[in-house]
Design a protein around this motif. Structure first.
Motif, PDB file in Angstrom:
ATOM      1  N   GLY A   1       0.803  -1.215   0.000  1.00 21.16           N
ATOM      2  CA  GLY A   1       0.000   0.000   0.000  1.00 21.16           C
ATOM      3  C   GLY A   1       0.835   1.264   0.000  1.00 21.16           C
ATOM      4  N   ILE A   2       1.963   1.204   0.683  1.00 19.59           N
ATOM      5  CA  ILE A   2       2.846   2.378   0.718  1.00 19.59           C
ATOM      6  C   ILE A   2       3.313   2.725  -0.696  1.00 19.59           C
ATOM      7  CG2 ILE A   2       4.898   1.001   1.254  1.00 19.59           C
ATOM      8  CD1 ILE A   2       5.926   3.440   2.840  1.00 19.59           C
ATOM      9  N   TRP A   3       3.648   1.705  -1.499  1.00 18.92           N
ATOM     10  CA  TRP A   3       4.138   1.956  -2.847  1.00 18.92           C
ATOM     11  C   TRP A   3       3.020   2.412  -3.767  1.00 18.92           C
ATOM     12  CZ3 TRP A   3       8.800   2.773  -2.048  1.00 18.92           C
ATOM     13  CH2 TRP A   3       9.533   2.005  -1.162  1.00 18.92           C
ATOM     14  N   MET A   4       1.829   1.872  -3.557  1.00 19.97           N
ATOM     15  CA  MET A   4       0.698   2.287  -4.382  1.00 19.97           C
ATOM     16  C   MET A   4       0.355   3.742  -4.119  1.00 19.97           C
ATOM     17  SD  MET A   4      -1.690  -1.065  -4.139  1.00 19.97           S
ATOM     18  CE  MET A   4      -3.007  -0.169  -4.895  1.00 19.97           C
ATOM     19  N   GLY A   5       0.298   4.113  -2.853  1.00 18.67           N
ATOM     20  CA  GLY A   5      -0.007   5.502  -2.508  1.00 18.67           C
ATOM     21  C   GLY A   5       1.043   6.457  -3.031  1.00 18.67           C
ATOM     22  N   LEU A   6       2.316   6.074  -2.882  1.00 10.39           N
ATOM     23  CA  LEU A   6       3.397   6.933  -3.385  1.00 10.39           C
ATOM     24  C   LEU A   6       3.360   7.042  -4.910  1.00 10.39           C
ATOM     25  CD1 LEU A   6       6.356   5.902  -1.052  1.00 10.39           C
ATOM     26  CD2 LEU A   6       5.058   8.053  -1.029  1.00 10.39           C
ATOM     27  N   ALA A   7       2.993   5.963  -5.587  1.00 12.56           N
ATOM     28  CA  ALA A   7       2.889   6.001  -7.049  1.00 12.56           C
ATOM     29  C   ALA A   7       1.789   6.972  -7.473  1.00 12.56           C
ATOM     30  CB  ALA A   7       2.605   4.609  -7.604  1.00 12.56           C
ATOM     31  N   TRP A   8       0.631   6.912  -6.805  1.00 18.79           N
ATOM     32  CA  TRP A   8      -0.450   7.853  -7.109  1.00 18.79           C
ATOM     33  C   TRP A   8      -0.004   9.283  -6.855  1.00 18.79           C
ATOM     34  CZ3 TRP A   8      -4.763   7.500  -9.789  1.00 18.79           C
ATOM     35  CH2 TRP A   8      -5.342   6.250  -9.997  1.00 18.79           C
ATOM     36  N   TRP A   9       0.720   9.519  -5.772  1.00 21.06           N
ATOM     37  CA  TRP A   9       1.214  10.867  -5.471  1.00 21.06           C
ATOM     38  C   TRP A   9       2.240  11.317  -6.503  1.00 21.06           C
ATOM     39  CZ3 TRP A   9       1.998  11.309   0.540  1.00 21.06           C
ATOM     40  CH2 TRP A   9       0.737  11.313   1.154  1.00 21.06           C
ATOM     41  N   PHE A  10       3.084  10.411  -6.977  1.00 16.29           N
ATOM     42  CA  PHE A  10       4.066  10.747  -8.011  1.00 16.29           C
ATOM     43  C   PHE A  10       3.351  11.213  -9.275  1.00 16.29           C
ATOM     44  CE2 PHE A  10       6.480   9.329 -11.746  1.00 16.29           C
ATOM     45  CZ  PHE A  10       7.600  10.146 -11.611  1.00 16.29           C
ATOM     46  N   TYR A  11       2.330  10.467  -9.696  1.00 19.43           N
ATOM     47  CA  TYR A  11       1.575  10.866 -10.887  1.00 19.43           C
ATOM     48  C   TYR A  11       0.837  12.177 -10.647  1.00 19.43           C
ATOM     49  CZ  TYR A  11       2.786   6.395 -12.865  1.00 19.43           C
ATOM     50  OH  TYR A  11       3.491   5.326 -13.342  1.00 19.43           O
ATOM     51  N   GLY A  12       0.413  12.403  -9.414  1.00 18.03           N
ATOM     52  CA  GLY A  12      -0.195  13.685  -9.076  1.00 18.03           C
ATOM     53  C   GLY A  12       0.783  14.836  -9.247  1.00 18.03           C
ATOM     54  N   LEU A  13       2.030  14.629  -8.822  1.00 16.23           N
ATOM     55  CA  LEU A  13       3.063  15.663  -9.010  1.00 16.23           C
ATOM     56  C   LEU A  13       3.311  15.930 -10.493  1.00 16.23           C
ATOM     57  CD1 LEU A  13       5.722  14.775  -6.292  1.00 16.23           C
ATOM     58  CD2 LEU A  13       4.272  16.816  -6.396  1.00 16.23           C
ATOM     59  N   LEU A  14       3.359  14.877 -11.295  1.00 20.18           N
ATOM     60  CA  LEU A  14       3.540  15.054 -12.734  1.00 20.18           C
ATOM     61  C   LEU A  14       2.399  15.863 -13.340  1.00 20.18           C
ATOM     62  CD1 LEU A  14       4.822  11.541 -13.897  1.00 20.18           C
ATOM     63  CD2 LEU A  14       6.149  13.638 -13.546  1.00 20.18           C
ATOM     64  N   CYS A  15       1.184  15.599 -12.887  1.00 20.51           N
ATOM     65  CA  CYS A  15       0.032  16.351 -13.382  1.00 20.51           C
ATOM     66  C   CYS A  15       0.129  17.818 -12.980  1.00 20.51           C
ATOM     67  CB  CYS A  15      -1.268  15.746 -12.857  1.00 20.51           C
ATOM     68  SG  CYS A  15      -1.683  14.147 -13.554  1.00 20.51           S
ATOM     69  N   PHE A  16       0.564  18.082 -11.753  1.00 17.37           N
ATOM     70  CA  PHE A  16       0.681  19.460 -11.286  1.00 17.37           C
ATOM     71  C   PHE A  16       1.742  20.226 -12.059  1.00 17.37           C
ATOM     72  CE2 PHE A  16      -2.070  18.545  -7.805  1.00 17.37           C
ATOM     73  CZ  PHE A  16      -2.528  19.776  -7.366  1.00 17.37           C
ATOM     74  N   ILE A  17       2.817  19.556 -12.448  1.00 19.03           N
ATOM     75  CA  ILE A  17       3.886  20.217 -13.196  1.00 19.03           C
ATOM     76  C   ILE A  17       3.362  20.764 -14.520  1.00 19.03           C
ATOM     77  CG2 ILE A  17       6.034  19.780 -14.466  1.00 19.03           C
ATOM     78  CD1 ILE A  17       6.810  17.878 -12.161  1.00 19.03           C
ATOM     79  N   SER A  18       2.425  20.055 -15.124  1.00 18.92           N
ATOM     80  CA  SER A  18       1.909  20.471 -16.428  1.00 18.92           C
ATOM     81  C   SER A  18       0.913  21.626 -16.351  1.00 18.92           C
ATOM     82  CB  SER A  18       1.245  19.283 -17.121  1.00 18.92           C
ATOM     83  OG  SER A  18       0.024  18.980 -16.484  1.00 18.92           O
ATOM     84  N   ILE A  19       0.545  22.065 -15.186  1.00 18.63           N
ATOM     85  CA  ILE A  19      -0.433  23.132 -14.932  1.00 18.63           C
ATOM     86  C   ILE A  19      -1.832  22.728 -15.394  1.00 18.63           C
ATOM     87  CG2 ILE A  19      -1.054  25.564 -15.234  1.00 18.63           C
ATOM     88  CD1 ILE A  19       1.519  25.174 -13.632  1.00 18.63           C
ATOM     89  N   VAL A  20      -2.011  22.354 -16.665  1.00 23.08           N
ATOM     90  CA  VAL A  20      -3.342  21.968 -17.129  1.00 23.08           C
ATOM     91  C   VAL A  20      -3.814  20.669 -16.482  1.00 23.08           C
ATOM     92  CG1 VAL A  20      -3.163  23.156 -19.342  1.00 23.08           C
ATOM     93  CG2 VAL A  20      -2.473  20.768 -19.175  1.00 23.08           C
ATOM     94  N   GLY A  21      -2.891  19.919 -15.904  1.00 20.60           N
ATOM     95  CA  GLY A  21      -3.243  18.659 -15.268  1.00 20.60           C
ATOM     96  C   GLY A  21      -3.594  18.780 -13.802  1.00 20.60           C
ATOM     97  N   ILE A  22      -3.720  19.998 -13.290  1.00 21.74           N
ATOM     98  CA  ILE A  22      -3.991  20.181 -11.861  1.00 21.74           C
ATOM     99  C   ILE A  22      -5.244  19.443 -11.390  1.00 21.74           C
ATOM    100  CG2 ILE A  22      -4.599  21.907 -10.110  1.00 21.74           C
ATOM    101  CD1 ILE A  22      -2.451  23.715 -11.343  1.00 21.74           C
ATOM    102  N   PRO A  23      -6.367  19.463 -12.123  1.00 16.46           N
ATOM    103  CA  PRO A  23      -7.539  18.704 -11.635  1.00 16.46           C
ATOM    104  C   PRO A  23      -7.244  17.208 -11.483  1.00 16.46           C
ATOM    105  CG  PRO A  23      -8.199  20.201 -13.371  1.00 16.46           C
ATOM    106  CD  PRO A  23      -6.701  20.238 -13.320  1.00 16.46           C
ATOM    107  N   TRP A  24      -6.487  16.657 -12.403  1.00 17.89           N
ATOM    108  CA  TRP A  24      -6.140  15.239 -12.306  1.00 17.89           C
ATOM    109  C   TRP A  24      -5.133  15.014 -11.192  1.00 17.89           C
ATOM    110  CZ3 TRP A  24      -6.382  17.615 -17.210  1.00 17.89           C
ATOM    111  CH2 TRP A  24      -7.500  17.269 -17.951  1.00 17.89           C
TER     112      TRP A  24
END
Length: 152
Positions: free
Chosen positions: A18-41
């Motif tokens: 679960g720790i790795w799954m949660g961190l993976a979701w957070w990593f993809y969240g950071l990638l989305c935030f970097i793109s600006i248009v991906g903030i909702p995702w």
């Protein structure tokens, strides 16, 4: 007793992946935030990531069902966002969760863990407009929302 089993399930889940799954979701969240248009995702990825750390005793629910009021994520823009997400990432993430669910379900002990993967797979398909709440709150909100919609 139910609460104790949920706590034990969350501990086992967290330690066995679960720790790795949660961190993976957070990593993809950071990638989305970097793109600006991906903030909702990205926001949705952080919510799902928190859920992926400790899923037992919690359920995803629409914010409109929970609050009784639509918002930008539960309206037409949320639907558009979910379709874009589904086509670009949702199908693949959901498929991964379903594969893990299959492997967990091979043993009787793994069935509760398989069910958590199925919940995460469903959430991975359409995450915009959803939030995570305790299971009893989600059930009560869905019941109240259904009763409200059934009234003439």
């Amino acid at each position: 007793m139910r609460n104790t089993l949920g706590c034990l399930g969350n501990i086992i889940w967290f330690l066995l992946g679960g720790i790795w799954m949660g961190l993976a979701w957070w990593f993809y969240g950071l990638l989305c935030f970097i793109s600006i248009v991906g903030i909702p995702w990205g926001r949705a990825c952080f919510v799902i990531g928190q859920f992926a750390f400790f899923p037992f005793g919690k359920m995803p629910v629409s914010r409109e069902v929970l609050t009784g009021q639509p918002d930008i994520g539960t309206g037409i823009w949320g639907t558009v966002g979910n379709v874009i997400w589904l086509l670009l990432a949702g199908i693949w993430i959901a498929l991964q969760h379903l594969i893990w669910a299959f492997f967990c379900a091979i043993t009787i002990i793994g069935i509760p863990f398989a069910w958590q993967h199925v919940k995460l797979a469903g959430l991975a398909l359409c995450p915009i407009g959803k939030t995570i709440v305790p299971a009893d709150v989600a059930e009560a909100a869905e019941r109240a929302y259904a009763e409200k919609r059934m009234r003439p």
